[in-house]
Each structure stands twice: as structure tokens, then as C-alpha cells.
Design a protein around this motif. Sequence first.
Motif, short mmCIF file in Angstrom:
data_model
loop_
_atom_site.label_atom_id
_atom_site.label_comp_id
_atom_site.label_asym_id
_atom_site.label_seq_id
_atom_site.Cartn_x
_atom_site.Cartn_y
_atom_site.Cartn_z
N LEU A 1 8.52 -7.40 3.25
CA LEU A 1 7.19 -7.95 3.03
C LEU A 1 6.35 -6.82 2.47
CD1 LEU A 1 4.77 -9.90 3.32
CD2 LEU A 1 4.50 -9.05 5.66
N ILE A 2 5.80 -7.03 1.27
CA ILE A 2 4.98 -6.02 0.63
C ILE A 2 3.53 -6.52 0.62
CG2 ILE A 2 4.62 -4.62 -1.45
CD1 ILE A 2 7.56 -5.25 -2.20
N ILE A 3 2.63 -5.73 1.22
CA ILE A 3 1.22 -6.09 1.30
C ILE A 3 0.46 -5.33 0.22
CG2 ILE A 3 -0.84 -6.12 2.77
CD1 ILE A 3 1.37 -7.93 3.78
N THR A 4 -0.20 -6.05 -0.68
CA THR A 4 -0.85 -5.38 -1.82
C THR A 4 -2.14 -4.67 -1.43
OG1 THR A 4 -2.05 -7.40 -2.46
CG2 THR A 4 0.11 -7.00 -3.50
N HIS A 5 -2.80 -5.10 -0.36
CA HIS A 5 -3.98 -4.40 0.16
C HIS A 5 -4.41 -5.06 1.47
CE1 HIS A 5 -5.64 -7.69 -2.23
NE2 HIS A 5 -6.79 -7.58 -1.60
N TYR A 6 -5.40 -4.47 2.12
CA TYR A 6 -5.69 -4.81 3.51
C TYR A 6 -6.61 -6.00 3.74
CZ TYR A 6 -10.37 -2.54 3.43
OH TYR A 6 -11.68 -2.20 3.20
N HIS A 7 -7.06 -6.68 2.72
CA HIS A 7 -7.96 -7.81 2.93
C HIS A 7 -7.24 -8.93 3.69
CE1 HIS A 7 -10.90 -6.55 -0.48
NE2 HIS A 7 -11.16 -5.96 0.66
N PRO A 8 -7.96 -9.65 4.55
CA PRO A 8 -7.33 -10.62 5.44
C PRO A 8 -6.44 -11.65 4.75
CG PRO A 8 -9.58 -10.26 6.13
CD PRO A 8 -9.42 -9.51 4.83
N ASP A 9 -6.85 -12.12 3.57
CA ASP A 9 -6.07 -13.19 2.91
C ASP A 9 -4.73 -12.70 2.39
OD1 ASP A 9 -7.89 -11.75 1.22
OD2 ASP A 9 -7.56 -13.16 -0.40
N HIS A 10 -4.49 -11.40 2.45
CA HIS A 10 -3.21 -10.83 2.01
C HIS A 10 -2.39 -10.26 3.17
CE1 HIS A 10 -4.52 -11.03 -2.26
NE2 HIS A 10 -5.70 -10.92 -1.68
N TRP A 11 -3.06 -9.93 4.26
CA TRP A 11 -2.42 -9.16 5.34
C TRP A 11 -2.31 -9.90 6.66
CZ3 TRP A 11 -5.32 -4.81 8.34
CH2 TRP A 11 -4.42 -4.12 9.17
N TYR A 12 -3.27 -10.75 6.99
CA TYR A 12 -3.37 -11.26 8.35
C TYR A 12 -2.22 -12.19 8.75
CZ TYR A 12 -8.02 -9.39 9.56
OH TYR A 12 -9.07 -8.57 9.90
N GLY A 13 -1.44 -12.67 7.82
CA GLY A 13 -0.30 -13.52 8.17
C GLY A 13 1.00 -12.77 8.34
N ALA A 14 0.93 -11.44 8.37
CA ALA A 14 2.16 -10.62 8.30
C ALA A 14 3.09 -10.79 9.49
CB ALA A 14 1.77 -9.15 8.14
N SER A 15 2.56 -11.19 10.65
CA SER A 15 3.40 -11.24 11.85
C SER A 15 4.59 -12.19 11.69
CB SER A 15 2.56 -11.64 13.06
OG SER A 15 1.96 -12.91 12.87
N THR A 16 4.42 -13.26 10.94
CA THR A 16 5.52 -14.21 10.72
C THR A 16 6.73 -13.52 10.12
OG1 THR A 16 4.07 -16.12 10.46
CG2 THR A 16 6.24 -16.27 9.43
N PHE A 17 6.50 -12.72 9.10
CA PHE A 17 7.61 -12.09 8.39
C PHE A 17 8.16 -10.89 9.16
CE2 PHE A 17 5.10 -14.35 5.23
CZ PHE A 17 6.08 -15.19 4.74
N LYS A 18 7.30 -10.22 9.91
CA LYS A 18 7.79 -9.14 10.77
C LYS A 18 8.71 -9.70 11.83
CE LYS A 18 8.09 -4.98 12.31
NZ LYS A 18 8.89 -4.00 11.53
N GLN A 19 8.33 -10.83 12.43
CA GLN A 19 9.18 -11.48 13.43
C GLN A 19 10.49 -11.96 12.83
OE1 GLN A 19 6.61 -14.52 15.01
NE2 GLN A 19 5.22 -13.02 15.96
N ALA A 20 10.48 -12.27 11.53
CA ALA A 20 11.70 -12.72 10.85
C ALA A 20 12.60 -11.54 10.45
CB ALA A 20 11.33 -13.54 9.62
N GLY A 21 12.17 -10.31 10.73
CA GLY A 21 13.01 -9.15 10.47
C GLY A 21 12.67 -8.36 9.23
N ALA A 22 11.55 -8.66 8.58
CA ALA A 22 11.19 -7.96 7.35
C ALA A 22 10.79 -6.52 7.62
CB ALA A 22 10.05 -8.69 6.64
N THR A 23 11.11 -5.65 6.68
CA THR A 23 10.53 -4.32 6.63
C THR A 23 9.22 -4.44 5.87
OG1 THR A 23 12.68 -3.20 6.62
CG2 THR A 23 10.81 -1.97 5.73
N VAL A 24 8.13 -4.00 6.49
CA VAL A 24 6.79 -4.16 5.90
C VAL A 24 6.45 -2.89 5.12
CG1 VAL A 24 4.35 -4.57 6.35
CG2 VAL A 24 6.10 -5.65 7.81
N ILE A 25 6.03 -3.09 3.86
CA ILE A 25 5.66 -1.98 2.98
C ILE A 25 4.20 -2.15 2.57
CG2 ILE A 25 6.15 -0.79 0.81
CD1 ILE A 25 8.98 -1.89 0.93
N ALA A 26 3.43 -1.07 2.65
CA ALA A 26 2.03 -1.11 2.23
C ALA A 26 1.57 0.31 1.93
CB ALA A 26 1.14 -1.73 3.31
N HIS A 27 0.37 0.42 1.41
CA HIS A 27 -0.20 1.74 1.13
C HIS A 27 -0.45 2.48 2.44
CE1 HIS A 27 -2.90 4.79 -0.51
NE2 HIS A 27 -2.48 4.44 -1.70
#
Length: 306
Positions: A88-114
Motif C-alpha cells: 500500500l503506497i500512500i501519496t500523502h497524509y491527507h485523510p482521503d488518501h491515508w485514513y483507510g489504510a488499516s484495511t490493507f495493513k490487516q490484509a498483510g500489505a507493506t505500507v510505503i509513504a514519505h
Amino acid sequence: MKKIFFVVLLLIVSNTFAMDLKQFYKNMYMVRGVDAMPSVENRGFMSNAYAILTKEGWIVIDSLSTPELSKEFYDELMKVKKAPIKYLIITHYHPDHWYGASTFKQAGATVIAHKKLNEFYNSPEAKMTLEVSNQRFGGLYKNVKLIPADVEVSDKKDLKVGEYEISIISMTPAHTNNDIVVFVKNEKVLFAGDLVYINRIPFAGDRGASSKNWLKVLNEMKNLNPKIILGGHNEPMDIKAIDFTYNYLEYTRSTVKKLKEQGKSLDEIKAYINQNSPYKNYVMYDVFNDANVYKIYNDLDLEDFE
């Protein structure tokens, strides 16, 4: 009768803000948010998210506003193919891009961001911002769990995932101080976050934004010569969108600078631009332009000392 009306209204709202997964290019998919500020009515579904199906699994770019939305997105991807979420790659920290990240983390994704996203995550401000946003938007973010990046990007990171060669590139400061873009090199496809728009006004009012450097960043992206550009909003774009974004920012910066040098007040400058701007009829102008003018007006003082 009132009950029937309510059910019909609910169905209309649900259909209006339904999530429709579309394949826009080869093994690449997107969902398209509405052009609006977040609300309980639109469920916060006011940005785009993307996914690339590789031989190793899925790469997801941005996670939408809430776990509820990101779970819908995840379920739609699994209908295409039940494959692991690799990144899961997050392009920046604004809520509409980041706040749903838990779903993909729980699915096993490696999270990449600045790396600056992690700096924000580790600050008291992150939790406070979430709480304030939740109050402001009627409990919309009540189930959000803030997720840090497992892999930090400070300059550039290259990945080979299945058949795709990917560069994750820091483009800061611009829209925020933690923007990254994702460039699929062997397909010339650029996922640009909120850095590129067409016929829609960008938001340059974030406290970490730099309209001056944003112009440089746009030229850097143009030098990549992408054939398809995917933004945090808009339908798929081409390189003309970089010109649109550049021209809006340059017009606004040069007009504010000229009027400020003439001794005009901030309110006078806003009034002049709102009357004369060639961009005043574009989507989100009424929402963002005054904030953009305010930020540029104040930044010009700081730029004099650079």
C-alpha cells in the motif's frame, strides 16, 4: 408515506456514492470519488484510489478516507482476483488518501509513504487532527486507525514487483511536505497523488505546501514524459494536466505578488482574483481558491528571505 420517501432517498444517496471499480489500463484499476468536501452523505468518498495487479499480487495506491470505504475497495479487488496485497503506497497524509489504510495493513500489505508522514504520525498532532476531523464531519472517521509507513521514502525508492518496474519519488514540498508519486517505468504511467489536476482547482493551502516548489515539481514530473497520469481526483489524465496545474499556480502566484507589491490588502487581492480569475468557473474553485491565495500571500514574505 414518510417511510417510503426515506427509503427512496436512501437508495438514491447510496447509488450516487456507490463504488465502481474500473479498469483504466491493462492490469490497472481505479475507483473515482466525488468532487466535494467529505460529508456523512458522501461517506467521505471524495478521492480516488488505485490498484495494479501484478504476478506477485496487488499494489494499492492510496486507501480512501475510512476503513469502511477501503474494505469496499478491497472487496472489489478480490472480485477481480484473490491475490495478496503486496504494498500500500500512500501519496500523502491527507485523510482521503491515508485514513483507510488499516484495511490493507490487516490484509498483510507493506505500507510505503514519505518519511514525513511518519513524523506526523509520531506527533501529538496526528491524533488531535483525527479527533477534530471526526467531530467536524459528524463521526465520519470514528473507526479510523492511524497507520504508519513500514518503509519510508525520503528521496527515491525503486521496486520490482512481478512484471512492473516502479519508482517511488519524493516531490516535496508541493501540495504538502510529504508528497510522493509512483511511476510505473515500463508502462509510463504516473500516479501523481494531489499534485496534478485538469479542469479542477488544486489545494495549495496546506501548512506544509509550497506553491513555489510545486512549480518545480511539475516540471520534474513532465520530464518523466508519462503517457497516463492518475490523480487523487479527476478521471485519468495526460500530460496536458501538468500544464493546467502549472498555469493555475503561476497565475495565482504572479497575480498575488503583483497586487501585494502595489500595496493591496489580502481581502482586496482575494476580491480582485475572484472577479478576474480565468479559473473561477472550474470545479472546487469556490472551496479552495481563497485558501490558496491566503497561503501564497503569506509565503511570498518568507520567500524573500530564501
